[in-house]
Design an enzyme around this catalytic site. Sequence first.
Site, PDB file in Angstrom:
ATOM      1  N   ASP A  81       0.898  -1.358   0.030  1.00 15.57           N
ATOM      2  CA  ASP A  81       0.044   0.097   0.137  1.00 15.57           C
ATOM      3  C   ASP A  81       0.820   1.267   0.092  1.00 15.57           C
ATOM      4  O   ASP A  81       1.972   1.054  -0.669  1.00 15.57           O
ATOM      5  CB  ASP A  81      -0.937   0.065   1.187  1.00 15.57           C
ATOM      6  CG  ASP A  81      -2.274   0.733   1.098  1.00 15.57           C
ATOM      7  OD1 ASP A  81      -2.117   2.066   1.078  1.00 15.57           O
ATOM      8  OD2 ASP A  81      -3.292   0.058   0.715  1.00 15.57           O
ATOM      9  N   ASP A 159      -5.289   5.347  -5.382  1.00 13.95           N
ATOM     10  CA  ASP A 159      -6.168   6.084  -4.509  1.00 13.95           C
ATOM     11  C   ASP A 159      -6.263   7.467  -5.129  1.00 13.95           C
ATOM     12  O   ASP A 159      -6.193   7.671  -6.224  1.00 13.95           O
ATOM     13  CB  ASP A 159      -4.961   6.310  -3.226  1.00 13.95           C
ATOM     14  CG  ASP A 159      -6.113   6.444  -1.795  1.00 13.95           C
ATOM     15  OD1 ASP A 159      -7.161   6.770  -1.947  1.00 13.95           O
ATOM     16  OD2 ASP A 159      -5.405   6.125  -0.841  1.00 13.95           O
ATOM     17  N   ASP A 220     -12.338   3.847   4.989  1.00 11.85           N
ATOM     18  CA  ASP A 220     -11.347   2.866   5.320  1.00 11.85           C
ATOM     19  C   ASP A 220     -11.817   2.186   6.393  1.00 11.85           C
ATOM     20  O   ASP A 220     -12.347   2.695   7.548  1.00 11.85           O
ATOM     21  CB  ASP A 220      -9.868   3.655   5.734  1.00 11.85           C
ATOM     22  CG  ASP A 220      -9.251   4.060   4.365  1.00 11.85           C
ATOM     23  OD1 ASP A 220      -9.723   4.243   3.269  1.00 11.85           O
ATOM     24  OD2 ASP A 220      -7.795   4.637   4.665  1.00 11.85           O
TER      25      ASP A 220
END
Length: 406
Positions: A81, A159, A220
């Site tokens: 990530d 993202d 999230d």
Amino acid sequence: MVKMLQCLVVLVSLVVSVHGLDNGLALTPPMGWMSWERFRCNIDCKNQPNDCIGEKLFMDMADRMVEDGFKDAGYEYVNIDDCWASKERDSAGKLQADPDRFPSGIKKLADYVHSRGLKLGIYNDFGTKTCGGYPGSLGHLEVDAKTFAEWGVDMLKMDGCYADVKTMPQGYPNMTKALNATGRPILFSCSWPDYERASKIQPDYKLIAKNCNIWRNYIDIQDSWDSVLKIIDYYAQEQDTLAAVSAPGSFNDPDMLIIGDFSLSVEQAKAQMAMWSILAAPMLMSNDLRTISPEFREILLNKEVIQINQDPSGKMGKRVMQDGDIEVWTKSLDLWEEHAVTYLNRGDSNQRVSLQLKNIGFDYILGYEVRDILNHIEIGHREREGNFTVTVPAKGAYMIYAYPSE
Ligand SMILES: *[C@@H]1O[C@H](CO)[C@@H](O)[C@H](O)[C@H]1NC(C)=O
Ligand SMILES: *[C@@H]1O[C@H](CO)[C@@H](O)[C@H](O)[C@H]1NC(C)=O
């Protein structure tokens, strides 16, 4: 004649619309591991060499996935990530990994992950910077897609921090094209609808499904039962919209599995597994596979529950009943009259739940063979009429699989 043509048009568009992004990937929900929820943006490899975002972490997880049965159960992607990159692009304008934390580089890491029979995922951002402040891909989509392909990356999560949300419906598809142009199949995970939701823009899910294999719709996940429930609430509220675009090649992503982290009890962990399964959600664990305790590992390796998640129909289950703390979610499976049901109990005490199977979409006149698949217990034959009673644990779930009786 006009009627018939209209019918044909409807049929053809139905056939086309179930096929999401056409790159041959994510025909069932992708499974794997992702660093974010557990390891965040920990870049302190000097003091925490085992827990920082660096090549060792991803090699360790790849090893555990292979050696502890996760790969055999279907977990495949090892995903980096945020916070992997160097703060500066190189002299040719390419992204580069942080040289101290990834001394061998991403290509070597991809080679290692591939040598273990797994796939490597990476992260970038549609805007000027990633959420953690690393270089964004705005204005660099083609070169970044090429770089990832050259490294042998198999999945990309893009993202949406530091970006103009209004440009996403054009910009994300630009990245889809750039990825396609590399010739390397790369599973594409988009955060686009989540940012639209946050800006009170209605996501165009047809367009999203055409351009992304999976996409985040909502905030999230955090390491808490409340966070799991909040996500489930959102899915219930939006279920008609979301279920309509869940199909082979394109899946809604309620975010990572937090099973084996610090907050969920065993029953809550089973509940997350059962809900993510019925939702046809990507199964991306974010935990420490080196130290996870056996009871949580066993939940993650539950092949009967995974099989429902991986059903070839790609259908997302829906909430069909709600009564106080109890919810009933159903999903009809690819094979005729096969069903899965998740009972979710939000309350503080165990509850007995009675219903008639015919009232939750079970139509086969000769009845069903039923299994409790969270606990691997054969329940046996049940009629579609008559009371079917189960006990759902407090702050937990119960899940059945049913197939037509002979
Ligand atoms: C997407 O690509 C088109 C065609 O190259 C370009 O005109 C447009 O500015 C791009 N949009 C975004 C938001 O990147
Ligand atoms: C690129 O798109 C075409 C047409 O949709 C598809 O057939 C092909 O498999 C894609 N290639 C890659 C590498 O994603």
